[in-house]
Motif scaffolding. Structure first.
Motif, PDB file in Angstrom:
ATOM      1  N   HIS A   1      65.267  10.148  41.551  1.00  0.00           N
ATOM      2  CA  HIS A   1      64.443   9.524  40.385  1.00  0.00           C
ATOM      3  C   HIS A   1      63.062  10.130  40.400  1.00  0.00           C
ATOM      4  CE1 HIS A   1      68.043   7.694  38.741  1.00  0.00           C
ATOM      5  NE2 HIS A   1      68.380   7.067  39.945  1.00  0.00           N
ATOM      6  N   SER A   2      62.593  10.122  41.521  1.00  0.00           N
ATOM      7  CA  SER A   2      61.037  10.561  41.757  1.00  0.00           C
ATOM      8  C   SER A   2      60.339  11.510  40.910  1.00  0.00           C
ATOM      9  CB  SER A   2      60.850  10.389  43.259  1.00  0.00           C
ATOM     10  OG  SER A   2      59.329  10.681  43.279  1.00  0.00           O
ATOM     11  N   PRO A   3      59.508  11.397  40.254  1.00  0.00           N
ATOM     12  CA  PRO A   3      58.673  12.662  39.730  1.00  0.00           C
ATOM     13  C   PRO A   3      57.752  13.289  40.637  1.00  0.00           C
ATOM     14  CG  PRO A   3      57.723  10.389  38.999  1.00  0.00           C
ATOM     15  CD  PRO A   3      58.903  10.061  39.953  1.00  0.00           C
ATOM     16  N   ASP A   4      57.543  12.542  41.545  1.00  0.00           N
ATOM     17  CA  ASP A   4      56.483  13.449  42.790  1.00  0.00           C
ATOM     18  C   ASP A   4      57.027  12.635  44.099  1.00  0.00           C
ATOM     19  OD1 ASP A   4      54.754  13.876  44.384  1.00  0.00           O
ATOM     20  OD2 ASP A   4      53.049  13.429  43.008  1.00  0.00           O
ATOM     21  N   ARG A   5      57.785  13.512  44.884  1.00  0.00           N
ATOM     22  CA  ARG A   5      58.396  12.806  46.115  1.00  0.00           C
ATOM     23  C   ARG A   5      57.517  12.724  47.171  1.00  0.00           C
ATOM     24  NH1 ARG A   5      62.942  15.580  44.437  1.00  0.00           N
ATOM     25  NH2 ARG A   5      64.799  14.260  44.523  1.00  0.00           N
ATOM     26  N   VAL A   6      56.437  13.705  47.020  1.00  0.00           N
ATOM     27  CA  VAL A   6      55.219  13.485  48.079  1.00  0.00           C
ATOM     28  C   VAL A   6      54.613  12.245  47.834  1.00  0.00           C
ATOM     29  CG1 VAL A   6      53.217  14.592  48.869  1.00  0.00           C
ATOM     30  CG2 VAL A   6      54.915  15.972  48.279  1.00  0.00           C
ATOM     31  N   LYS A   7      54.283  11.860  46.692  1.00  0.00           N
ATOM     32  CA  LYS A   7      53.899  10.473  46.513  1.00  0.00           C
ATOM     33  C   LYS A   7      54.698   9.247  46.994  1.00  0.00           C
ATOM     34  CE  LYS A   7      51.380   7.765  42.867  1.00  0.00           C
ATOM     35  NZ  LYS A   7      50.908   7.764  41.526  1.00  0.00           N
ATOM     36  N   THR A   8      56.046   9.417  46.806  1.00  0.00           N
ATOM     37  CA  THR A   8      56.944   8.203  47.131  1.00  0.00           C
ATOM     38  C   THR A   8      56.883   8.226  48.754  1.00  0.00           C
ATOM     39  OG1 THR A   8      58.249   8.560  45.328  1.00  0.00           O
ATOM     40  CG2 THR A   8      59.439   7.613  47.047  1.00  0.00           C
ATOM     41  N   PHE A   9      57.198   9.398  49.207  1.00  0.00           N
ATOM     42  CA  PHE A   9      57.395   9.687  50.934  1.00  0.00           C
ATOM     43  C   PHE A   9      55.991   9.037  51.431  1.00  0.00           C
ATOM     44  CE2 PHE A   9      60.820  12.894  50.426  1.00  0.00           C
ATOM     45  CZ  PHE A   9      61.757  12.018  49.848  1.00  0.00           C
ATOM     46  N   THR A  10      54.980   9.534  50.763  1.00  0.00           N
ATOM     47  CA  THR A  10      53.616   9.209  51.437  1.00  0.00           C
ATOM     48  C   THR A  10      53.498   7.665  51.593  1.00  0.00           C
ATOM     49  OG1 THR A  10      52.603  11.071  50.601  1.00  0.00           O
ATOM     50  CG2 THR A  10      51.209   9.331  51.201  1.00  0.00           C
ATOM     51  N   GLY A  11      53.746   6.833  50.475  1.00  0.00           N
ATOM     52  CA  GLY A  11      53.797   5.462  50.404  1.00  0.00           C
ATOM     53  C   GLY A  11      54.653   4.605  51.482  1.00  0.00           C
ATOM     54  N   VAL A  12      56.054   5.391  51.666  1.00  0.00           N
ATOM     55  CA  VAL A  12      56.851   5.026  52.710  1.00  0.00           C
ATOM     56  C   VAL A  12      56.292   5.199  54.164  1.00  0.00           C
ATOM     57  CG1 VAL A  12      59.182   5.311  53.598  1.00  0.00           C
ATOM     58  CG2 VAL A  12      58.990   5.447  51.261  1.00  0.00           C
ATOM     59  N   ASN A  13      55.584   6.273  54.045  1.00  0.00           N
ATOM     60  CA  ASN A  13      55.011   6.697  55.545  1.00  0.00           C
ATOM     61  C   ASN A  13      53.980   5.650  55.873  1.00  0.00           C
ATOM     62  OD1 ASN A  13      52.851   8.117  57.274  1.00  0.00           O
ATOM     63  ND2 ASN A  13      54.445   9.491  57.364  1.00  0.00           N
ATOM     64  N   ARG A  14      53.153   5.330  55.029  1.00  0.00           N
ATOM     65  CA  ARG A  14      52.082   4.280  54.940  1.00  0.00           C
ATOM     66  C   ARG A  14      52.660   2.895  55.455  1.00  0.00           C
ATOM     67  NH1 ARG A  14      49.423   0.182  52.366  1.00  0.00           N
ATOM     68  NH2 ARG A  14      47.044   0.022  52.681  1.00  0.00           N
ATOM     69  N   SER A  15      53.739   2.575  54.792  1.00  0.00           N
ATOM     70  CA  SER A  15      54.286   1.194  55.101  1.00  0.00           C
ATOM     71  C   SER A  15      54.999   0.987  56.463  1.00  0.00           C
ATOM     72  CB  SER A  15      55.391   0.912  54.071  1.00  0.00           C
ATOM     73  OG  SER A  15      56.351   1.723  54.217  1.00  0.00           O
ATOM     74  N   LEU A  16      55.297   2.314  57.040  1.00  0.00           N
ATOM     75  CA  LEU A  16      55.945   2.397  58.405  1.00  0.00           C
ATOM     76  C   LEU A  16      54.949   2.279  59.534  1.00  0.00           C
ATOM     77  CD1 LEU A  16      58.503   4.994  57.690  1.00  0.00           C
ATOM     78  CD2 LEU A  16      58.945   2.603  58.015  1.00  0.00           C
ATOM     79  N   LYS A  17      55.430   1.433  60.685  1.00  0.00           N
ATOM     80  CA  LYS A  17      54.484   1.548  62.224  1.00  0.00           C
ATOM     81  C   LYS A  17      54.490   3.021  62.634  1.00  0.00           C
ATOM     82  CE  LYS A  17      55.571  -3.094  63.389  1.00  0.00           C
ATOM     83  NZ  LYS A  17      56.372  -3.765  62.239  1.00  0.00           N
ATOM     84  N   LYS A  18      53.657   3.342  63.326  1.00  0.00           N
ATOM     85  CA  LYS A  18      53.462   4.499  63.954  1.00  0.00           C
ATOM     86  C   LYS A  18      54.798   4.857  64.680  1.00  0.00           C
ATOM     87  CE  LYS A  18      50.767   7.650  66.821  1.00  0.00           C
ATOM     88  NZ  LYS A  18      50.447   8.734  65.933  1.00  0.00           N
ATOM     89  N   GLY A  19      55.784   5.969  64.522  1.00  0.00           N
ATOM     90  CA  GLY A  19      56.739   6.335  65.070  1.00  0.00           C
ATOM     91  C   GLY A  19      58.026   5.792  64.319  1.00  0.00           C
TER      92      GLY A  19
END
Length: 419
Positions: free
Chosen positions: A253-271
């Motif tokens: 459903h995302s209009p911009d997966r890079v934006k979605t995935f970048t947000g997910v990446n930021r919310s995760l601990k390293k690794g």
């Protein structure tokens, strides 16, 4: 009509499915059948509309007739009865020309409009279809690869548990469900692993419903839904707040997966690990964007599921890499869809009949459509309900066509690690 019902029952023993389907449709849609159907609905359903209760352990919408009276009109509904018609009309406008002219919604302008109106499009879509999904599919709004001898629900849970396994989830894990629906997978995974899981959905109605189910199962301290846009995860959670994240057929459903995935990446601990399933078209299996029939199927899936446009496997992997992830594994979980050892993921939609899965079959969808048509005519169901039912019936055909030709999969698995 007693004769019609008896005749249908007796002949169904020797008739093929298509013949039964035609006979049932004729019986239901004859004047006598419509009267009988209307009477059954009114007698069995009207009083139960007022006593509607959520059931996390079963099906909140009860049996076929009585449950249908609560679609789009129950105590948890966000849309008021007089808003349903306008909501479906507004949604259809975002896909103007779809199913009338192949290629009408494939233009850059049409796609950009849906990307711009993403929040309205997706929220309106789930306001309208959530009850239909739960009524016909259960609380987990996704498909799954299915082995011979495996029930539909067993395949659904296996697909969910597979994500938990690949992500390494345990009772000590803190996880994010990206686009959680009413939280069916989240509750299954929580009960399977003991993990602490927070689900995000843009839709207020789904949050209301899902949190009730978490409480009913006694897991609300470890499992909860929050309303929010997964395009704006950094506004919702602290950096490095989660150990793992997963998305099940949601970020399509995302209009911009890079934006979605970048947000997910930021919310995760390293690794941290991010796993999921994506809806994609399959050029490597024969999808041809210049084929009129392939484009018809692609556009039908998009209009019937609130999607800006379908991506490819290459698009998914690039979006993950551009978002700060290392892709560890990626493949189509339905790559053996027509193996003699598997039941095609679209099989239920195509008409395979089981008593427990009746609502998902072609005959079940026709019966549901007739029921909601009668309900709307009797002013029990809100105006516009029939149009929502028709939208979902049409897209079921497109999904089956895409699956049969192997040009589309709803189960492109990916596993990525935060760098």
């Amino acid at each position: 009509n007693h004769h019609n019902k008896t005749h249908l029952w007796c002949t169904s023993i020797t008739m093929g499915f298509d013949e039964v389907l035609a006979a049932a449709t004729e019986a239901i849609t004859t004047p006598a059948g419509a009267v009988t159907l209307g009477a059954l609905i009114v007698v069995n359903g009207v009083l139960l509309t007022r006593s509607f209760k959520r059931d996390a352990a079963g099906n909140s919408f009860g049996d076929f007739f009585t449950g249908s009276t609560n679609i789009l009109s129950n105590r948890d509904s966000v849309l008021k009865r007089d808003q349903v018609k306008d909501s479906i009309a507004g949604y259809e406008n975002l896909f103007s020309g779809a199913r009338k002219e192949v290629g009408a919604i494939h233009s850059e302008e049409s796609i950009k409009t849906r990307e711009k109106e993403y929040q309205t499009m997706v929220n309106s879509f789930y306001d309208l279809v959530t009850d239909f999904y739960e009524w016909g599919w259960g609380q987990s709004f996704h498909f799954a690869p299915r082995r011979k001898g495996e029930t539909f629900m067993e395949s659904i849970k296996r697909a969910e548990y597979y994500l938990a396994l690949r992500a390494g989830m345990t009772s000590e894990t803190k996880a994010l469900d990206v686009g959680c629906g009413v939280g069916g997978p989240m509750r299954n995974i929580q009960q399977f692993t003991g993990a602490d899981i927070t689900g995000v959905t843009i839709n207020e109605y789904q949050v209301r419903v899902g949190n009730q189910y978490c409480e009913q199962k006694g897991i609300d301290k470890k499992c909860r839904l929050r309303q929010g846009d997964f395009q704006k995860i950094p506004e919702m959670f602290e950096e490095g707040e989660f150990d793992v994240a997963y998305a099940i057929e949601a970020t399509c459903h995302s209009p911009d997966r890079v934006k979605t995935f970048t947000g997910v990446n930021r919310s995760l601990k390293k690794g941290g690990i991010f796993v999921g399933y994506e809806w994609i078209v399959l050029p490597e299996r024969g999808f041809d964007k210049n084929s009129k029939d392939h484009l018809r199927i692609k556009e039908g899936i998009e209009v019937g599921n609130g999607l800006p446009t379908l991506a490819t496997a290459a698009d998914i992997k690039k979006a993950l890499e551009d978002s700060g992830f290392e892709v560890l594994d990626a493949y189509d979980a339905n790559q053996n869809v027509h193996s003699k050892y598997e039941i095609p993921w679209y099989d239920t939609l195509n008409g395979s009949f089981t008593l427990s899965g009746f609502r998902m079959t072609r005959l079940g969808r026709i019966c549901t459509h007739c029921v909601v048509s009668t309900l709307e005519f009797l002013r029990i169901a809100p105006k516009g309900t029939v149009r929502v039912s028709a939208l979902l019936n049409a897209t079921a055909i497109d999904l089956v066509d895409g699956g049969k030709q192997e040009i589309f999969t709803p189960s492109y698995f990916f596993m990525a690690r935060k760098k």
